[in-house]
Scaffold this motif. Structure first.
Motif, PDB file in Angstrom:
ATOM      1  N   ALA A 272       0.562  -1.568  -0.371  1.00 48.36           N
ATOM      2  CA  ALA A 272       0.408   0.237  -0.305  1.00 48.36           C
ATOM      3  C   ALA A 272       0.527   1.079   0.001  1.00 48.36           C
ATOM      4  O   ALA A 272       0.229   1.738  -0.698  1.00 48.36           O
ATOM      5  N   GLN A 273       1.588   0.979   0.545  1.00 44.32           N
ATOM      6  CA  GLN A 273       2.929   2.391   0.630  1.00 44.32           C
ATOM      7  C   GLN A 273       3.478   3.329  -1.085  1.00 44.32           C
ATOM      8  O   GLN A 273       3.129   3.886  -1.258  1.00 44.32           O
ATOM      9  N   ARG A 274       3.717   1.054  -1.137  1.00 42.18           N
ATOM     10  CA  ARG A 274       4.506   1.450  -2.543  1.00 42.18           C
ATOM     11  C   ARG A 274       4.245   2.743  -3.281  1.00 42.18           C
ATOM     12  O   ARG A 274       3.893   3.658  -4.729  1.00 42.18           O
ATOM     13  N   ALA A 275       2.192   2.006  -3.245  1.00 43.66           N
ATOM     14  CA  ALA A 275       1.020   2.268  -4.582  1.00 43.66           C
ATOM     15  C   ALA A 275       0.798   2.979  -3.887  1.00 43.66           C
ATOM     16  O   ALA A 275       0.249   4.215  -5.206  1.00 43.66           O
ATOM     17  N   ALA A 276       0.769   4.372  -2.406  1.00 42.85           N
ATOM     18  CA  ALA A 276       0.662   5.539  -2.690  1.00 42.85           C
ATOM     19  C   ALA A 276       1.816   6.678  -3.506  1.00 42.85           C
ATOM     20  O   ALA A 276       1.456   6.973  -3.803  1.00 42.85           O
ATOM     21  N   VAL A 277       3.156   5.937  -3.349  1.00 39.94           N
ATOM     22  CA  VAL A 277       4.627   6.440  -3.717  1.00 39.94           C
ATOM     23  C   VAL A 277       4.902   7.007  -5.101  1.00 39.94           C
ATOM     24  O   VAL A 277       4.114   7.894  -5.950  1.00 39.94           O
ATOM     25  N   ALA A 278       3.706   6.040  -5.746  1.00 37.79           N
ATOM     26  CA  ALA A 278       3.930   5.760  -7.122  1.00 37.79           C
ATOM     27  C   ALA A 278       2.992   6.371  -7.534  1.00 37.79           C
ATOM     28  O   ALA A 278       3.265   6.773  -8.406  1.00 37.79           O
ATOM     29  N   ALA A 279       1.983   6.667  -6.674  1.00 37.32           N
ATOM     30  CA  ALA A 279       0.101   7.642  -6.912  1.00 37.32           C
ATOM     31  C   ALA A 279       0.959   8.851  -7.324  1.00 37.32           C
ATOM     32  O   ALA A 279       0.190   9.583  -8.075  1.00 37.32           O
ATOM     33  N   VAL A 280       1.738   9.397  -6.927  1.00 39.77           N
ATOM     34  CA  VAL A 280       2.783  11.053  -7.382  1.00 39.77           C
ATOM     35  C   VAL A 280       2.694  12.162  -8.132  1.00 39.77           C
ATOM     36  O   VAL A 280       3.399  11.022  -8.519  1.00 39.77           O
ATOM     37  N   VAL A 284      -2.380  15.294  -9.808  1.00 42.28           N
ATOM     38  CA  VAL A 284      -3.114  14.426  -9.274  1.00 42.28           C
ATOM     39  C   VAL A 284      -3.525  14.830  -8.343  1.00 42.28           C
ATOM     40  O   VAL A 284      -2.700  15.377  -7.573  1.00 42.28           O
ATOM     41  N   THR A 285      -5.037  14.548  -7.075  1.00 45.85           N
ATOM     42  CA  THR A 285      -5.211  14.998  -6.056  1.00 45.85           C
ATOM     43  C   THR A 285      -4.537  14.237  -4.954  1.00 45.85           C
ATOM     44  O   THR A 285      -4.438  13.078  -5.199  1.00 45.85           O
ATOM     45  N   ALA A 286      -4.609  15.532  -3.969  1.00 47.63           N
ATOM     46  CA  ALA A 286      -4.074  14.427  -2.311  1.00 47.63           C
ATOM     47  C   ALA A 286      -5.400  13.811  -2.074  1.00 47.63           C
ATOM     48  O   ALA A 286      -4.329  12.633  -1.922  1.00 47.63           O
ATOM     49  N   SER A 287      -6.751  13.309  -2.523  1.00 49.20           N
ATOM     50  CA  SER A 287      -7.033  12.351  -2.150  1.00 49.20           C
ATOM     51  C   SER A 287      -6.745  11.047  -3.033  1.00 49.20           C
ATOM     52  O   SER A 287      -7.127   9.898  -2.402  1.00 49.20           O
ATOM     53  N   SER A 288      -6.633  11.391  -3.831  1.00 53.46           N
ATOM     54  CA  SER A 288      -7.057  10.091  -5.142  1.00 53.46           C
ATOM     55  C   SER A 288      -4.939   9.384  -4.509  1.00 53.46           C
ATOM     56  O   SER A 288      -4.892   7.825  -4.898  1.00 53.46           O
ATOM     57  N   VAL A 289      -4.314  10.187  -3.872  1.00 52.36           N
ATOM     58  CA  VAL A 289      -2.839   9.812  -2.978  1.00 52.36           C
ATOM     59  C   VAL A 289      -3.317   8.823  -2.398  1.00 52.36           C
ATOM     60  O   VAL A 289      -3.173   7.334  -1.651  1.00 52.36           O
TER      61      VAL A 289
END
Length: 378
Positions: A272-280, A284-289
């Protein structure tokens, strides 16, 4: 205290002379006549002056049009003059003990003020005194203007945060020297606090050493609990560098062999942490991260155990804009720096969190904490 020497990040880089001009433009665009800033990170952001918060008034008066004035107690004038503030173009005016300093604020405004922005964390006594001194002026929050400006870090600010990230990484890299069975959380925490300073921080911000069931409390600090073999231990630490910029990083350790259920959900958390970092990335919105972190955890059945937002901005404050949380539609921009720190907390058993500071850059993301996120068995 005097502003500490800063050989890596000279004041003209961290506090560029055009910052006041850009802020004036934002003040006018917000419909404010001036900002009134007492000691705190907003004052430091604009002037480089790291002032004491005292009952004696220190206040930067920044009109939308006109010169900036830094009002200080007379005994604090040498510290203000030794800070980067004079290089930013402010005029320093002092007041003696026993004098009423608030007429100096009115004079520095240069004319009537219909609306002023007050430092978000100004003492209530000063808020009320300014209300009396400027009865015609509506009081609003300076954060309306300064939060968006401070959220977009300059290259020099990112460099300062990168230095802070490397310093706190060095502390985590030495965790095996202090974290072991038979020691209390408080004993380990004291060693970590010393190491934070030894790594180059000017001050220790916080030390969380949360072992066993204490790991299920996200803001547990330390206690006299004795760490036992098999305990997962959440270690969340941070401080402030001489530059004024903050560090903040969490890693989860296990003393010996981890419980089987813990090892399983830790891998969910790591994904989950890797996915959130990769989403930045920009746009993109803060909520999407936040959603990118939350989705794998919820999919594995631990959604209710993720108790907090995914992240918070960081800079001169440990918590500032932008906040990485559901419902925040703010689009990310290059220069925005924030934590990515999902967690899973099982009450009465144990918990885990992984936290990196990242910065949004053109085309993607840069991690400012570079240590592996694998579970460390000590």
């Amino acid at each position: 205290m005097l502003y500490p020497p800063d050989r890596l990040y000279p004041p003209d880089r961290l506090y560029p002379p055009d910052r006041l001009d850009r802020t004036r433009e934002a003040v006018a665009a917000a419909g404010l006549d001036a900002l009134l800033l007492t000691p705190g990170s907003d004052l430091r952001y604009l002037t480089g002056y790291h002032a004491h918060a005292l009952e004696r008034l220190t206040c930067l008066v920044l009109p939308a049009r006109g010169e900036a004035t830094l009002i200080v107690p007379r005994l604090e004038r040498p510290a203000a003059e030794a800070s980067p503030a004079p290089g930013t173009g402010v005029t320093i005016v002092d007041h003696a003990d026993g004098d009423d300093p608030y007429p100096l604020v009115r004079k520095a405004l240069g004319g009537p003020a219909r609306a002023v922005g007050l430092a978000d964390r100004m003492w209530a006594a000063q808020v009320l005194a300014l209300r009396d001194a400027l009865p015609e002026a509506r009081q609003r929050l300076a954060g309306e203007v300064l939060a968006p400006l401070r959220a977009r870090k300059t290259p020099a600010e990112v460099a300062a945060l990168r230095e802070a990230g490397a310093a706190i990484d060095a502390v985590h890299a030495g965790m095996g020297r202090w974290l072991r069975a038979g020691r209390t959380e408080a004993e380990v925490g004291a060693d970590i606090a010393r190491a934070i300073r030894d790594a180059g921080h000017e001050t220790v911000g916080f030390v969380i050493v949360a072992s066993g069931p204490n790991g299920a409390s996200p803001h547990h600090a330390t206690s006299d609990r004795v760490i036992a073999a098999g305990d997962p231990v959440v270690v969340d630490i941070g401080g402030t560098m001489p530059s004024g910029y903050c560090s903040d990083s969490t890693r989860t350790y296990v003393v010996g062999t981890p419980p089987p259920d813990f090892a399983a959900y830790y891998e969910v958390l790591r994904a989950a942490q890797r996915a959130a970092v990769a989403a930045v990335r920009p746009g993109v919105t803060a909520s999407s991260v936040d959603a990118a972190a939350r989705s794998p955890i919820a999919g594995a059945g631990y959604g209710e155990a993720f108790l907090h937002r995914t992240g918070h901005g960081i800079g001169l404050d440990g918590h500032e804009e932008p906040y990485i949380v559901a419902g925040n539609a703010l689009p990310l921009e290059p220069g925005m720096a924030f934590s990515v720190e999902p967690g899973i907390y099982l009450a009465g058993r144990h918990g885990a969190r992984i936290e990196d500071i990242v910065v949004c850059v053109d085309g993607g993301v840069e991690r400012l904490n570079t240590l592996s996120t694998e579970l460390v068995e000590l």
